[in-house]
Design a protein around this motif. Structure first.
Motif, PDB file in Angstrom:
ATOM      1  N   ASP A 211      29.739  -9.505  -0.850  1.00  0.00           N
ATOM      2  CA  ASP A 211      29.557  -9.571  -2.296  1.00  0.00           C
ATOM      3  C   ASP A 211      28.410 -10.527  -2.621  1.00  0.00           C
ATOM      4  N   GLU A 212      28.233 -10.840  -3.896  1.00  0.00           N
ATOM      5  CA  GLU A 212      27.104 -11.666  -4.323  1.00  0.00           C
ATOM      6  C   GLU A 212      27.082 -13.021  -3.625  1.00  0.00           C
ATOM      7  N   ASP A 213      28.275 -13.590  -3.370  1.00  0.00           N
ATOM      8  CA  ASP A 213      28.383 -14.904  -2.738  1.00  0.00           C
ATOM      9  C   ASP A 213      28.603 -14.809  -1.233  1.00  0.00           C
ATOM     10  N   PHE A 214      28.258 -13.669  -0.643  1.00  0.00           N
ATOM     11  CA  PHE A 214      28.347 -13.424   0.798  1.00  0.00           C
ATOM     12  C   PHE A 214      29.783 -13.368   1.309  1.00  0.00           C
ATOM     13  N   GLY A 215      30.754 -13.155   0.421  1.00  0.00           N
ATOM     14  CA  GLY A 215      32.113 -12.918   0.886  1.00  0.00           C
ATOM     15  C   GLY A 215      32.187 -11.573   1.598  1.00  0.00           C
ATOM     16  N   MET A 216      32.958 -11.505   2.678  1.00  0.00           N
ATOM     17  CA  MET A 216      33.059 -10.268   3.456  1.00  0.00           C
ATOM     18  C   MET A 216      33.922  -9.243   2.738  1.00  0.00           C
ATOM     19  N   LEU A 217      33.430  -8.001   2.671  1.00  0.00           N
ATOM     20  CA  LEU A 217      34.198  -6.874   2.164  1.00  0.00           C
ATOM     21  C   LEU A 217      34.748  -6.117   3.364  1.00  0.00           C
ATOM     22  N   LEU A 218      36.063  -6.182   3.528  1.00  0.00           N
ATOM     23  CA  LEU A 218      36.728  -5.626   4.701  1.00  0.00           C
ATOM     24  C   LEU A 218      37.688  -4.524   4.259  1.00  0.00           C
ATOM     25  N   ARG A 219      37.441  -3.338   4.715  1.00  0.00           N
ATOM     26  CA  ARG A 219      38.250  -2.183   4.312  1.00  0.00           C
ATOM     27  C   ARG A 219      39.250  -1.812   5.391  1.00  0.00           C
ATOM     28  N   ASP A 220      40.554  -1.837   5.035  1.00  0.00           N
ATOM     29  CA  ASP A 220      41.568  -1.347   5.956  1.00  0.00           C
ATOM     30  C   ASP A 220      42.129  -0.031   5.413  1.00  0.00           C
ATOM     31  N   ALA A 221      43.260   0.425   5.942  1.00  0.00           N
ATOM     32  CA  ALA A 221      43.792   1.728   5.551  1.00  0.00           C
ATOM     33  C   ALA A 221      44.258   1.759   4.101  1.00  0.00           C
ATOM     34  N   GLN A 222      44.574   0.571   3.543  1.00  0.00           N
ATOM     35  CA  GLN A 222      45.131   0.537   2.192  1.00  0.00           C
ATOM     36  C   GLN A 222      44.100   0.193   1.111  1.00  0.00           C
ATOM     37  N   THR A 223      43.261  -0.793   1.389  1.00  0.00           N
ATOM     38  CA  THR A 223      42.390  -1.298   0.333  1.00  0.00           C
ATOM     39  C   THR A 223      41.204  -2.046   0.930  1.00  0.00           C
ATOM     40  N   THR A 224      40.337  -2.535   0.049  1.00  0.00           N
ATOM     41  CA  THR A 224      39.211  -3.369   0.469  1.00  0.00           C
ATOM     42  C   THR A 224      39.527  -4.816   0.121  1.00  0.00           C
ATOM     43  N   HIS A 225      39.466  -5.670   1.120  1.00  0.00           N
ATOM     44  CA  HIS A 225      39.756  -7.087   0.939  1.00  0.00           C
ATOM     45  C   HIS A 225      38.454  -7.872   0.823  1.00  0.00           C
ATOM     46  N   LEU A 226      38.470  -8.925  -0.005  1.00  0.00           N
ATOM     47  CA  LEU A 226      37.348  -9.844  -0.102  1.00  0.00           C
ATOM     48  C   LEU A 226      37.729 -11.140   0.600  1.00  0.00           C
ATOM     49  N   ILE A 227      36.976 -11.478   1.631  1.00  0.00           N
ATOM     50  CA  ILE A 227      37.222 -12.718   2.374  1.00  0.00           C
ATOM     51  C   ILE A 227      36.071 -13.670   2.065  1.00  0.00           C
ATOM     52  N   PRO A 228      36.310 -14.702   1.258  1.00  0.00           N
ATOM     53  CA  PRO A 228      35.212 -15.589   0.870  1.00  0.00           C
ATOM     54  C   PRO A 228      34.710 -16.448   2.029  1.00  0.00           C
ATOM     55  N   LEU A 229      33.463 -16.847   1.938  1.00  0.00           N
ATOM     56  CA  LEU A 229      32.882 -17.709   2.975  1.00  0.00           C
ATOM     57  C   LEU A 229      33.622 -19.036   3.104  1.00  0.00           C
ATOM     58  N   THR A 230      34.266 -19.465   2.030  1.00  0.00           N
ATOM     59  CA  THR A 230      34.967 -20.740   2.076  1.00  0.00           C
ATOM     60  C   THR A 230      36.096 -20.751   3.096  1.00  0.00           C
ATOM     61  N   THR A 231      36.571 -19.566   3.526  1.00  0.00           N
ATOM     62  CA  THR A 231      37.612 -19.537   4.549  1.00  0.00           C
ATOM     63  C   THR A 231      37.081 -20.029   5.892  1.00  0.00           C
ATOM     64  N   LEU A 232      35.770 -20.120   6.029  1.00  0.00           N
ATOM     65  CA  LEU A 232      35.162 -20.548   7.294  1.00  0.00           C
ATOM     66  C   LEU A 232      34.997 -22.062   7.372  1.00  0.00           C
ATOM     67  N   LEU A 233      35.238 -22.756   6.271  1.00  0.00           N
ATOM     68  CA  LEU A 233      35.013 -24.195   6.255  1.00  0.00           C
ATOM     69  C   LEU A 233      35.941 -24.938   7.222  1.00  0.00           C
ATOM     70  N   GLU A 234      35.385 -25.891   7.918  1.00  0.00           N
ATOM     71  CA  GLU A 234      36.193 -26.789   8.746  1.00  0.00           C
ATOM     72  C   GLU A 234      36.685 -27.943   7.873  1.00  0.00           C
ATOM     73  N   GLU A 235      37.805 -28.507   8.229  1.00  0.00           N
ATOM     74  CA  GLU A 235      38.349 -29.624   7.457  1.00  0.00           C
ATOM     75  C   GLU A 235      37.573 -30.883   7.744  1.00  0.00           C
ATOM     76  N   ALA A 236      37.284 -31.629   6.690  1.00  0.00           N
ATOM     77  CA  ALA A 236      36.586 -32.900   6.851  1.00  0.00           C
ATOM     78  C   ALA A 236      37.535 -33.927   7.455  1.00  0.00           C
ATOM     79  N   PRO A 237      37.035 -34.825   8.302  1.00  0.00           N
ATOM     80  CA  PRO A 237      37.907 -35.839   8.919  1.00  0.00           C
ATOM     81  C   PRO A 237      38.432 -36.834   7.889  1.00  0.00           C
TER      82      PRO A 237
END
Length: 237
Positions: A211-237
């Protein structure tokens, strides 16, 4: 031509460099937490691997600031493309992976002061780690490679980090002036796995694009999911 040992590296005026002894990404995160200026590049070159990390101080919400992850990847591809032989192909995985001639070769990572997509983070760090030599015997891990295994033995890692900083700064300027459209166009030409079945964030489906913010569009058998880039963030110490 290799950079002589001890020669200071050169960065654009908007950036500064710091050679660190440990992991450059961890070093950049710690310096960001302590309040360093934006544009700091922590870097390290060892005999078998190299890495660098850049500190940002975003002025937009984290969801939009995360565009710096693919942007830094595009900067890396542009930098290596300028230094490596023309037959060397560099592609970028959505989750940060770097592929050289179709095999995995290091990755980008990201960490921020917050994980709230709507919040403007105090800082954001994006960095990469890249093997120069394979720890395993080539051929035993056909899906993995290292820079020097792919016809890039003459690429000076110090010059590659300098070039990455310059190309990344150029893309930051374009992103600020022109928005995400040019970055999207460049990244799509380098994206690995688009149109293929992938597994991301615990879901399996077809990687349709972003999408516009580079979130992944992932299509499975039921629907298209949006996985935002923020899911890739590592936790700060």
């Amino acid at each position: 031509m290799n950079t002589p040992a001890g020669t200071p590296m050169t960065f654009p005026p908007a950036m500064s460099g710091e050679d660190v002894h440990g992991d450059p990404f961890d070093g950049a995160v710690m310096r960001a937490i302590r309040g360093c200026d934006a544009g700091l590049v922590c870097h390290r070159v060892a005999a078998d691997r190299m890495g660098a990390a850049l500190v940002f101080t975003p002025e937009v919400p984290l969801a939009k600031a995360m565009a710096m992850l693919p942007l830094c990847g595009v900067g890396f591809q542009n930098a290596l493309g300028a230094l490596a032989p023309p037959e060397v192909a560099v592609h970028l995985a959505w989750a940060g992976g770097i592929l050289i001639n179709g095999a995995a070769c290091g990755a980008f990572r990201a960490c921020a002061s917050t994980q709230d997509p709507a919040a403007v983070p105090d800082w954001l760090v994006v960095g990469f780690d890249l093997p120069l030599l394979l720890a395993a015997v080539p051929g035993n891990v056909p899906d993995q490679t290292a820079l020097y295994e792919e016809g890039c033995a003459d690429v000076d890692p110090h010059l590659l980090i300098e070039a990455w900083a310059r190309h990344t700064l150029n893309w930051i300027a374009r992103w600020e002036d022109e928005g995400t459209k040019p970055l999207h166009a460049e990244w799509r030409g380098l994206a690995h796995g688009m149109g293929e079945t992938v597994v991301e964030d615990g879901r399996s489906g077809t990687f349709l694009g972003v999408d516009e913010d580079f979130g992944m569009l992932l299509r499975d058998a039921q629907t298209t999911h949006l996985i935002p880039l923020t899911t890739l963030l590592e936790e700060a110490p």
